[in-house]
Scaffold this active site. Structure first.
Site, PDB file in Angstrom:
ATOM      1  N   CYS A   7      -3.523  11.244   2.984  1.00  0.00           N
ATOM      2  CA  CYS A   7      -2.902  10.387   4.058  1.00  0.00           C
ATOM      3  C   CYS A   7      -3.933  10.090   5.079  1.00  0.00           C
ATOM      4  O   CYS A   7      -4.538  11.330   5.443  1.00  0.00           O
ATOM      5  CB  CYS A   7      -1.546  10.843   4.233  1.00  0.00           C
ATOM      6  SG  CYS A   7      -0.483   9.318   5.233  1.00  0.00           S
ATOM      7  N   CYS A  79      -0.548   6.905   1.329  1.00  0.00           N
ATOM      8  CA  CYS A  79      -0.656   5.843   2.213  1.00  0.00           C
ATOM      9  C   CYS A  79      -1.566   4.766   1.624  1.00  0.00           C
ATOM     10  O   CYS A  79      -2.378   4.878   1.128  1.00  0.00           O
ATOM     11  CB  CYS A  79      -0.713   6.165   3.717  1.00  0.00           C
ATOM     12  SG  CYS A  79      -2.351   6.642   4.042  1.00  0.00           S
ATOM     13  N   CYS A  87     -12.842   7.801  -1.661  1.00  0.00           N
ATOM     14  CA  CYS A  87     -12.814   9.185  -1.387  1.00  0.00           C
ATOM     15  C   CYS A  87     -14.235   9.870  -1.500  1.00  0.00           C
ATOM     16  O   CYS A  87     -15.257   9.288  -2.229  1.00  0.00           O
ATOM     17  CB  CYS A  87     -12.146   9.949  -2.443  1.00  0.00           C
ATOM     18  SG  CYS A  87     -10.491   9.483  -2.718  1.00  0.00           S
TER      19      CYS A  87
END
Length: 155
Positions: A7, A79, A87
């Site tokens: 998140c 989220c 990433c």
């Protein structure tokens, strides 16, 4: 199965997921991190986890950079803003899915409304983790796991 919950700020939803997952059947191990961690866990996250009987020992808000060597089997964003971020490359081997959860820490309202929001989020996470723990016992390959997670609502 090793899971990393992400998140953006790593102070509420990912923390809830980490604590609840680590209380499951032992087939799964979880950590949580943020792309832009705030450095502290939201106090209501700790309060409602403890009230529901989950351990809060060791929970901390930390950067996903600290997990370069974690080698997660599964990276779960919780989220929407984290889901839209790229990433780090070291998560490249991990299966990545998104479990959107509303942020109960953002709710403005009475103490009862806040308690209801946190407990609702915890209920949702408990159901998902229970299903995830069952999947972990099956030792599915990546493609089969992704399909199974999709049927559970993961994107």
């Amino acid at each position: 199965m090793k899971i990393l919950y992400i998140c953006t700020h790593n102070r509420c939803r990912s923390i809830l997921c980490e604590a609840i997952t680590n209380a499951s059947n032992g087939k799964v191990e979880a950590r949580s991190a943020g792309s832009q961690p705030v450095g502290e866990v939201h106090p209501l996250s700790l309060k409602y986890l403890a009230e529901r009987g989950f351990s809060t020992n060791g929970l901390q808000s930390q950067s996903w950079d600290e997990f370069e060597d974690y080698d997660a089997d599964l990276v779960v964003t919780v989220c929407d803003s984290a889901a839209g971020e790229s990433c780090p490359v070291y998560f490249g081997k991990s299966l990545k899915v998104h479990w959107g959860l509303e942020d109960p820490s953002k709710l403005e309202g009475s103490e009862q409304e806040k308690a209801d929001a946190f407990n609702n989020t915890i209920d949702i996470i408990e159901k998902r983790v229970e299903a995830l723990a069952e999947l972990a016992e099956k030792n599915l390959d990546k493609a089969a796991l992704k399909d199974a997670l999709s049927t559970l609502g993961a994107q």
